[in-house]
Scaffold this active site. Structure first.
Site, mmCIF file in Angstrom:
data_model
loop_
_atom_site.group_PDB
_atom_site.id
_atom_site.type_symbol
_atom_site.label_atom_id
_atom_site.label_comp_id
_atom_site.label_asym_id
_atom_site.label_seq_id
_atom_site.Cartn_x
_atom_site.Cartn_y
_atom_site.Cartn_z
ATOM 1 N N ASP A 192 20.706 32.869 50.203
ATOM 2 C CA ASP A 192 20.967 33.861 49.167
ATOM 3 C C ASP A 192 21.163 35.259 49.744
ATOM 4 O O ASP A 192 21.916 36.064 49.199
ATOM 5 C CB ASP A 192 19.804 33.851 48.157
ATOM 6 C CG ASP A 192 20.087 34.708 46.938
ATOM 7 O OD1 ASP A 192 21.264 34.779 46.510
ATOM 8 O OD2 ASP A 192 19.133 35.307 46.402
ATOM 9 N N TYR B 257 23.355 48.575 43.237
ATOM 10 C CA TYR B 257 22.128 49.381 43.317
ATOM 11 C C TYR B 257 22.324 50.729 42.636
ATOM 12 O O TYR B 257 21.503 51.171 41.824
ATOM 13 C CB TYR B 257 21.746 49.612 44.782
ATOM 14 C CG TYR B 257 21.036 48.465 45.458
ATOM 15 C CD1 TYR B 257 20.663 47.325 44.751
ATOM 16 C CD2 TYR B 257 20.745 48.501 46.818
ATOM 17 C CE1 TYR B 257 20.008 46.272 45.382
ATOM 18 C CE2 TYR B 257 20.089 47.458 47.460
ATOM 19 C CZ TYR B 257 19.722 46.351 46.739
ATOM 20 O OH TYR B 257 19.075 45.323 47.369
ATOM 21 N N ASP C 17 22.653 29.460 41.576
ATOM 22 C CA ASP C 17 21.678 30.548 41.768
ATOM 23 C C ASP C 17 21.934 31.775 40.899
ATOM 24 O O ASP C 17 21.099 32.128 40.070
ATOM 25 C CB ASP C 17 21.630 30.923 43.258
ATOM 26 C CG ASP C 17 20.869 32.205 43.527
ATOM 27 O OD1 ASP C 17 19.971 32.527 42.729
ATOM 28 O OD2 ASP C 17 21.164 32.872 44.520
ATOM 29 N N HIS D 155 27.064 40.174 42.500
ATOM 30 C CA HIS D 155 26.674 38.870 41.955
ATOM 31 C C HIS D 155 27.828 38.271 41.147
ATOM 32 O O HIS D 155 27.835 38.309 39.926
ATOM 33 C CB HIS D 155 25.410 39.006 41.109
ATOM 34 C CG HIS D 155 24.194 39.309 41.921
ATOM 35 N ND1 HIS D 155 23.701 40.590 42.062
ATOM 36 C CD2 HIS D 155 23.398 38.507 42.662
ATOM 37 C CE1 HIS D 155 22.632 40.560 42.845
ATOM 38 N NE2 HIS D 155 22.427 39.311 43.229
ATOM 39 N N ASN D 156 28.791 37.712 41.859
ATOM 40 C CA ASN D 156 29.985 37.149 41.247
ATOM 41 C C ASN D 156 30.255 35.772 41.845
ATOM 42 O O ASN D 156 29.449 35.243 42.620
ATOM 43 C CB ASN D 156 31.172 38.084 41.459
ATOM 44 C CG ASN D 156 31.286 38.528 42.919
ATOM 45 O OD1 ASN D 156 31.123 37.716 43.838
ATOM 46 N ND2 ASN D 156 31.548 39.808 43.143
ATOM 47 N N PHE D 157 31.391 35.176 41.505
ATOM 48 C CA PHE D 157 31.673 33.818 41.973
ATOM 49 C C PHE D 157 31.825 33.764 43.487
ATOM 50 O O PHE D 157 31.456 32.767 44.120
ATOM 51 C CB PHE D 157 32.937 33.276 41.301
ATOM 52 C CG PHE D 157 33.292 31.883 41.746
ATOM 53 C CD1 PHE D 157 32.508 30.797 41.377
ATOM 54 C CD2 PHE D 157 34.402 31.655 42.552
ATOM 55 C CE1 PHE D 157 32.828 29.512 41.798
ATOM 56 C CE2 PHE D 157 34.729 30.368 42.974
ATOM 57 C CZ PHE D 157 33.937 29.298 42.600
ATOM 58 N N ARG D 158 32.349 34.812 44.110
ATOM 59 C CA ARG D 158 32.482 34.800 45.573
ATOM 60 C C ARG D 158 31.107 34.764 46.233
ATOM 61 O O ARG D 158 30.916 34.129 47.272
ATOM 62 C CB ARG D 158 33.282 36.013 46.056
ATOM 63 C CG ARG D 158 33.702 35.917 47.520
ATOM 64 C CD ARG D 158 34.588 37.088 47.918
ATOM 65 N NE ARG D 158 35.815 37.115 47.155
ATOM 66 C CZ ARG D 158 36.887 36.388 47.453
ATOM 67 N NH1 ARG D 158 36.876 35.571 48.503
ATOM 68 N NH2 ARG D 158 37.977 36.477 46.723
#
Length: 464
Positions: free
Chosen positions: A350, A372, A239, A204-207
């Site tokens: 997403d 995870y 998001d 969950h990063n900018f990429r």
């Protein structure tokens, strides 16, 4: 004077035969019997002054010996030489020092995460960037522009500055800047601020933000009104903004973190994304909606919040079931139907990585599994429930992906396909191929495991 034993203040003058002083110059007569020159000694000091001068000289010499002035000069010179050598040697350690600084920064971020510090108080991050343009404006080739509109776009080939330029291009290409009278400089500041508020999480990063937004960009050409485009595209960018750590909602709720308490266990991460997003909008330099009337902004805000909250996988079944009930008799003039469609579309974007080619999608699987495993390790350490699909001791890449593709991705995309049949070739078929590939990998893994078991049994029999 010193060599002849005379005082330093003694003057030696040239005299002629009459005792007069002679000026020394090239025109003076040569020394001869008729012009015999002599020397005269004249002291400018009295005997007492001369004595005093001698005393001062002796005192200075004794002072120098007593305080070892020469030795001190030598020592200072040597010390300076040593310091210069040390500076030279220390200069070789710049790389190691920078690495240590980087490690310390990461450690501080981890400590902040573990202490559940307030994520909304990060005023530094939320400060708008005024040095616009601070990322270079890339001239996108026609090939890149065409590729951006396709789900096959390779998001791994681009650096942050290039992705920012691509995002900016998408806003202009969709007509949002012109139709909604968005200030282009404000758009740049807003994109930079959004970029700065993404954390360095494995997944969950900018990429990931760019990946989701680019997929939405490719799907928008299927259907969308201008307002729907704005809401869908905006929600894609925002998001996962400012995701505080690699910890999903389930952990936040079970661990009773600050976010879970603040949002009453209701989609804590997604609610946090919304809060940070509209904190950014509240800053005039980053408010791309400054020219909207209050009613239009209210519509944008409500629509954005609805779509971001829809990305909580805990609501997946609820949202997909609602869409299935509407899809066979879908009415594009019905606001409830359109809102449900937009919720499903952002969910598709997403989690759309497996729609992309294998060389693009597979690295994302590694990144997600890393998040995870980080969460499951922490849950074990804190005595919290651990989901089997996050446990590094129970899950493999094929087993993780087969179930997700078969029971989550394909059913959702096939439902959307009923409304937009054109996505079957570019999106649904790649998902089926990805499922088949992972099933083949699982068969290979199972065969290798069976072979190892057989070999172990054989070795055990021989030992007996």
């Amino acid at each position: 004077c010193t060599a002849t034993g005379l005082s330093r203040n003694t003057t030696i003058s040239l005299l002629d035969s009459t005792g007069a002083m002679v000026s020394i110059d090239p025109t003076m007569p040569n020394n001869s019997e008729s012009h015999d020159y002599g020397c005269g000694l004249f002291s400018h000091l009295s005997d007492k002054e001369e004595l005093f001068q001698n005393v001062l000289t002796q005192v200075a010499e004794q002072f120098s010996r007593a305080f070892k002035i020469n030795e001190l000069k030598t020592e200072v010179t040597n010390r300076l030489a040593m310091l210069e050598k040390r500076v030279e040697l220390e200069g070789m350690k710049v790389v190691e020092i920078e690495k240590c600084r980087s490690d310390i920064k990461k450690l501080r971020e981890e400590m902040a995460s573990r202490n559940n510090s307030s994520f909304l108080d990060d005023n530094k991050k939320l400060t708008p960037r005024r040095d616009v343009p601070s990322y270079p404006k890339y001239m996108l080739s026609q090939q890149t522009i065409d590729a951006l509109r396709k789900p096959t776009f390779d998001v791994w080939l681009w650096e942050s500055n290039e992705m920012l330029s691509c995002l900016e291009h998408m806003y202009h290409d969709l007509g949002l800047v012109k139709d909604f009278n968005i200030n282009p400089i404000t758009l740049k500041r807003w994109l930079l601020c959004i970029h700065d508020n993404y954390r360095s999480n494995p997944f969950h990063n900018f990429r990931h933000c760019f990946c989701v937004t680019q997929m939405m960009y490719s799907m928008i050409y299927l259907y969308a009104s201008k307002m729907s485009i704005c809401i869908c595209y905006l929600s894609s960018v925002l998001d996962p903004v400012h995701t505080p750590s690699s910890l999903f909602c389930r952990y936040q709720i079970n661990a009773r973190t600050e976010l879970a308490v603040r949002y009453n266990d209701i989609s804590p991460l997604e609610n946090h994304h919304c809060a940070v997003a509209f904190q950014i909008f509240s800053q005039p330099d980053c408010n791309i909606f400054a020219n909207f009337d209050p009613e239009a902004f209210k519509q944008i805000r409500q629509g954005t919040i609805t779509l971001i909250l829809a990305t909580d996988m805990a609501r997946h079944g609820e949202i997909l079931d609602s869409f299935r009930q509407k899809v066979d008799n879908f009415d594009f003039t019905d606001e409830e139907h359109v809102t449900c469609l937009k919720m499903v579309l952002i969910k598709c974007c997403d989690i759309s990585n497996e729609v992309r080619p294998m060389e693009v999608s597979e690295p994302w699987v590694d990144c997600l599994l890393e998040e995870y495993f980080m969460q499951s390790d922490r849950e074990k350490a804190e005595g919290l429930p651990v989901a089997p699909f996050m446990d590094r001791e129970k899950v493999t890449k094929p087993t993780a992906q087969i179930g997700f593709i078969k029971f989550v991705l394909i059913p959702m995309f096939e439902t959307v396909m009923k409304l937009f049949p054109q996505i079957e070739e570019v999106m649904v078929q790649p998902l089926r191929e990805s499922r088949d590939r992972y099933e083949e990998l699982k068969q290979i893994d199972d065969a290798m495991n069976e072979k190892k078991k057989s070999e172990n049994l054989t070795m055990g029999g021989k030992k007996k």
